[in-house]
Scaffold this motif. Structure first.
Motif, PDB file in Angstrom:
ATOM      1  N   UNK A  41       0.824  -1.217   0.000  1.00  0.00           N
ATOM      2  CA  UNK A  41       0.000   0.000   0.000  1.00  0.00           C
ATOM      3  C   UNK A  41       0.853   1.259   0.000  1.00  0.00           C
ATOM      4  N   UNK A  42       2.039   1.176   0.628  1.00  0.00           N
ATOM      5  CA  UNK A  42       2.926   2.340   0.714  1.00  0.00           C
ATOM      6  C   UNK A  42       3.785   2.521  -0.535  1.00  0.00           C
ATOM      7  N   UNK A  43       3.727   1.562  -1.459  1.00  0.00           N
ATOM      8  CA  UNK A  43       4.447   1.733  -2.713  1.00  0.00           C
ATOM      9  C   UNK A  43       5.795   1.061  -2.794  1.00  0.00           C
ATOM     10  N   UNK A  44       6.099   0.156  -1.868  1.00  0.00           N
ATOM     11  CA  UNK A  44       7.357  -0.589  -1.968  1.00  0.00           C
ATOM     12  C   UNK A  44       7.288  -1.543  -3.161  1.00  0.00           C
ATOM     13  N   UNK A  45       8.456  -1.846  -3.695  1.00  0.00           N
ATOM     14  CA  UNK A  45       8.550  -2.762  -4.833  1.00  0.00           C
ATOM     15  C   UNK A  45       8.909  -4.178  -4.419  1.00  0.00           C
ATOM     16  N   UNK A  46       9.486  -4.324  -3.232  1.00  0.00           N
ATOM     17  CA  UNK A  46      10.007  -5.630  -2.834  1.00  0.00           C
ATOM     18  C   UNK A  46      10.048  -5.744  -1.323  1.00  0.00           C
ATOM     19  N   UNK A  47       9.992  -6.983  -0.864  1.00  0.00           N
ATOM     20  CA  UNK A  47      10.347  -7.282   0.512  1.00  0.00           C
ATOM     21  C   UNK A  47      11.533  -8.241   0.481  1.00  0.00           C
ATOM     22  N   UNK A  48      12.313  -8.226   1.536  1.00  0.00           N
ATOM     23  CA  UNK A  48      13.317  -9.276   1.719  1.00  0.00           C
ATOM     24  C   UNK A  48      13.275  -9.688   3.180  1.00  0.00           C
ATOM     25  N   UNK A  70       1.496 -12.297  -4.631  1.00  0.00           N
ATOM     26  CA  UNK A  70       0.101 -12.053  -5.009  1.00  0.00           C
ATOM     27  C   UNK A  70      -0.160 -10.568  -5.197  1.00  0.00           C
ATOM     28  N   UNK A  71       0.566  -9.745  -4.450  1.00  0.00           N
ATOM     29  CA  UNK A  71       0.384  -8.293  -4.503  1.00  0.00           C
ATOM     30  C   UNK A  71       1.309  -7.620  -5.527  1.00  0.00           C
ATOM     31  N   UNK A  72       2.126  -8.415  -6.230  1.00  0.00           N
ATOM     32  CA  UNK A  72       3.011  -7.861  -7.248  1.00  0.00           C
ATOM     33  C   UNK A  72       4.339  -7.373  -6.730  1.00  0.00           C
ATOM     34  N   UNK A  73       4.699  -7.764  -5.515  1.00  0.00           N
ATOM     35  CA  UNK A  73       5.993  -7.384  -4.940  1.00  0.00           C
ATOM     36  C   UNK A  73       7.009  -8.503  -5.151  1.00  0.00           C
ATOM     37  N   UNK A  74       8.245  -8.120  -5.388  1.00  0.00           N
ATOM     38  CA  UNK A  74       9.326  -9.098  -5.396  1.00  0.00           C
ATOM     39  C   UNK A  74       9.488  -9.620  -3.966  1.00  0.00           C
ATOM     40  N   UNK A  75       9.798 -10.911  -3.831  1.00  0.00           N
ATOM     41  CA  UNK A  75       9.868 -11.525  -2.504  1.00  0.00           C
ATOM     42  C   UNK A  75      11.171 -12.298  -2.376  1.00  0.00           C
ATOM     43  N   UNK A  76      12.170 -11.671  -1.749  1.00  0.00           N
ATOM     44  CA  UNK A  76      13.477 -12.287  -1.576  1.00  0.00           C
ATOM     45  C   UNK A  76      13.646 -12.777  -0.138  1.00  0.00           C
ATOM     46  N   UNK A  77      14.483 -13.778   0.013  1.00  0.00           N
ATOM     47  CA  UNK A  77      14.794 -14.313   1.341  1.00  0.00           C
ATOM     48  C   UNK A  77      16.307 -14.435   1.464  1.00  0.00           C
ATOM     49  N   UNK A  78      16.845 -13.891   2.555  1.00  0.00           N
ATOM     50  CA  UNK A  78      18.253 -14.133   2.878  1.00  0.00           C
ATOM     51  C   UNK A  78      18.300 -15.305   3.844  1.00  0.00           C
TER      52      UNK A  78
END
Length: 267
Positions: A41-48, A70-78
C-alpha cells in the motif's frame, strides 16, 4: 510460475538494469502478512526476509512471500549462513529470489546456483505442487524451466577474501547479482561502521567494474543514506534501495511516541 513484473511487463531485474530505483522493505521482526500488505500500500517494490538474523519460522516466511507475490511485490529471502538445505523450501513456499550470505569463492557461488535451480542447471529437488504455481499440476519440464528462469540469485560478498575472488564469482552462470554488505565488509577490514572509507569505496568500484564485465547487477547494502546511495549508483551500482527494515521502523516510532508523551506531560 509467473514472474513478478511491473505494470508494463518488465521484471524486477530489467527495471534495475534500466536504472529505475526499486524500493525494498526488510523484515526481521514482523510476523504478520499484514506488514507485507502495508508495504504494498505504501508503494514498496520488494520485501526481503532476513532469516540470517532473525527467528522467523519457515511457515511465516512462506506466507509472507506468497502474499508479496500475489500483490506484485518481489519476494526475496536471505537464508542463514551455510544453510543451503533451506533454499528449496523457501522457493517452494513462494520466494522469487534468494540472497546467499558469506559467499567467498566461485565454488560457493556454484553451490548456491545448484540449490536454486532444477537439473540440468542445478540439483534442486523436484516438488510437483508448489505455491508459486498455485499448486497446479504442470508438465515437469515446463515447470522446471519456468522456475529456473524466474528465480533471482544474489550472492553476498562480505569479506576482503571474497572481493579477491570476485571475478571468478561473477563469472559463474546462474548468479544474477553480486551483493556487497558494507557493515560486515567494514568489520572484516577492521574499520567497522566506516562504510564511506576510501578502502570501502575502492572495493565497491572494483565490484561494479567486475559486475559490468560479466553482465551482473551489483547491489550494495549498508549505505549511510541517500547521498551515499547516489554516489554509488553514479559509479554503476544497481539502484536497489534498502528503504527500511522493520526493526528500525518500530524502534524509531517507539522513540518518537514516548518522546512526544514525555514532552507533553512535562509541559
Amino acid at each position: 510460475m509467473l514472474d513478478v513484473t511491473s505494470p508494463d511487463g518488465r521484471t524486477f531485474a530489467e527495471r534495475l538494469r534500466a536504472g529505475e530505483p526499486c524500493y525494498s522493505l526488510g523484515i526481521r521482526t514482523a510476523r504478520s502478512v499484514d506488514f507485507v500488505r502495508m508495504a504494498a500500500s505504501s508503494g514498496y517494490d520488494a520485501i526481503w526476509i532476513d532469516l540470517e538474523h532473525s527467528t522467523i519460522p519457515l511457515d511465516t516466511t512462506a506466507q509472507m512471500t506468497a502474499t508479496a507475490r500475489d500483490l506484485g511485490l518481489e519476494a526475496w529471502v536471505r537464508v542463514p549462513e551455510g544453510d543451503f538445505g533451506v533454499i528449496g523450501r523457501v522457493l517452494d513456499g513462494g520466494a522469487s529470489g534468494l540472497i546467499i550470505p558469506q559467499v567467498e569463492t566461485a565454488e560457493d557461488a556454484r553451490k548456491a546456483v545448484s540449490y536454486c535451480r532444477y537439473p540440468p542447471e542445478g540439483s534442486r529437488s523436484h516438488n510437483a505442487l508448489t505455491s508459486p504455481f498455485g499448486f497446479r499440476r504442470m508438465d515437469g519440464k515446463v515447470r522446471a524451466a519456468a522456475a529456473n528462469r524466474s528465480v533471482f540469485l544474489q550472492v553476498l560478498l562480505e569479506s576482503a577474501h571474497a572481493i579477491d575472488n570476485i571475478d571468478a564469482i561473477a563469472a559463474v552462470d546462474g548468479v544474477d547479482a553480486i551483493g556487497l554488505g558494507l557493515n560486515d565488509l567494514s568489520a572484516n577490514l577492521n574499520i567497522f561502521g566506516d562504510v564511506r572509507a576510501e578502502a570501502i569505496t575502492t572495493l565497491c568500484r572494483r565490484a561494479i567494474e567486475v559486475g559490468a564485465k560479466h553482465g551482473k547487477l551489483v547491489i550494495i547494502g549498508g549505505l549511510q543514506g541517500p547521498d551515499h546511495y547516489r554516489e554509488l549508483v553514479d559509479l554503476g551500482a544497481a539502484p536497489y534501495v534498502f528503504a527500511a527494515i522493520d526493526t528500525d521502523i518500530f524502534v524509531d516510532v517507539l522513540d518518537q511516541r514516548i518522546a512526544r508523551w514525555r514532552a507533553a506531560i512535562s509541559a
